[in-house]
Enzyme design. Structure first.
Site, PDB file in Angstrom:
ATOM      1  N   TYR A 179      -1.697  -1.171  10.630  1.00 12.92           N
ATOM      2  CA  TYR A 179      -1.871  -1.228   9.179  1.00 12.92           C
ATOM      3  C   TYR A 179      -0.743  -0.874   8.667  1.00 12.92           C
ATOM      4  CZ  TYR A 179      -3.321  -1.028   4.240  1.00 12.92           C
ATOM      5  OH  TYR A 179      -3.316  -1.148   3.235  1.00 12.92           O
TER       6      TYR A 179
ATOM      7  N   SER B 119       0.768  -1.183   0.046  1.00 18.04           N
ATOM      8  CA  SER B 119      -0.137  -0.200   0.183  1.00 18.04           C
ATOM      9  C   SER B 119       0.927   1.421   0.040  1.00 18.04           C
ATOM     10  CB  SER B 119      -0.935   0.080   1.231  1.00 18.04           C
ATOM     11  OG  SER B 119      -1.392   1.247   1.431  1.00 18.04           O
TER      12      SER B 119
END
Length: 178
Positions: A110, A97
């Site tokens: 995350y 990401s």
């Protein structure tokens, strides 16, 4: 998933696996080898966002769950390595990401897990490149999917989250769509 794979014919194989379990990853590789005869690449695409909130509001269990899927799942997904060696090389593509390239408030488990995934990719690329196995990450920005639709409601209003995310995009305020 299996219905979608069947609709694609012999080109696809659908399996339900838990990426956090070594046995499931090994079963997935064995099934692919049986179905296709060889393995030329692996796409490691599982990931979860976990809870959104301040750093000190997350339990150990919340951190462990995110790291189990996002990092351990990638590590165990490299169960494909012996098959890639046998094929004489190949590719491993890991979904990370843009969060793995920068920080973001409220998403520390995350973001930390995605930084770990990028680090693992760099180590594997250095180690496996000389053996003709390329390893890369895809680092998508925000995509209009369940993960992004859930995050604003748990942390801040959607318009604020949207502006925050789109400021980081090199192509302006365009989000990916599913």
């Amino acid at each position: 998933m299996e219905a979608i794979a069947r609709s694609l014919g012999e080109r696809a194989l659908g399996l339900a696996v838990d990426v956090c379990r070594r046995e499931d990853n090994e079963r997935m590789v064995a099934a692919a080898l049986e179905h296709f005869g060889r393995l030329d690449g692996a796409f490691l695409n599982a990931g979860i966002e976990g809870e959104v909130g301040s750093f000190d509001s997350r339990s150990d269990a919340a951190w462990e769950k995110v790291f189990a899927v996002n990092v351990q799942g990638v590590r165990l997904g490299v169960a494909a390595l012996p098959a890639l060696h046998q094929a004489g090389g190949g590719n491993i593509v890991i979904t990370s990401s843009v969060a793995g390239l920068r920080g973001a408030a409220g998403l520390s488990p995350y973001v930390s897990s995605k930084h770990a995934v990028v680090g693992l990719m760099r180590c594997l690329a250095a180690e496996l490149g000389p053996q003709a196995i390329r390893v890369n990450t895809l680092n998508p920005g925000p995509v209009d999917n369940r993960m992004m639709r859930c995050a604003p409601s748990r942390s801040r209003p959607a318009p604020v989250m949207g502006r925050k995310c789109t400021r980081c995009l090199p192509c302006g305020c365009r989000w990916g769509a599913m």
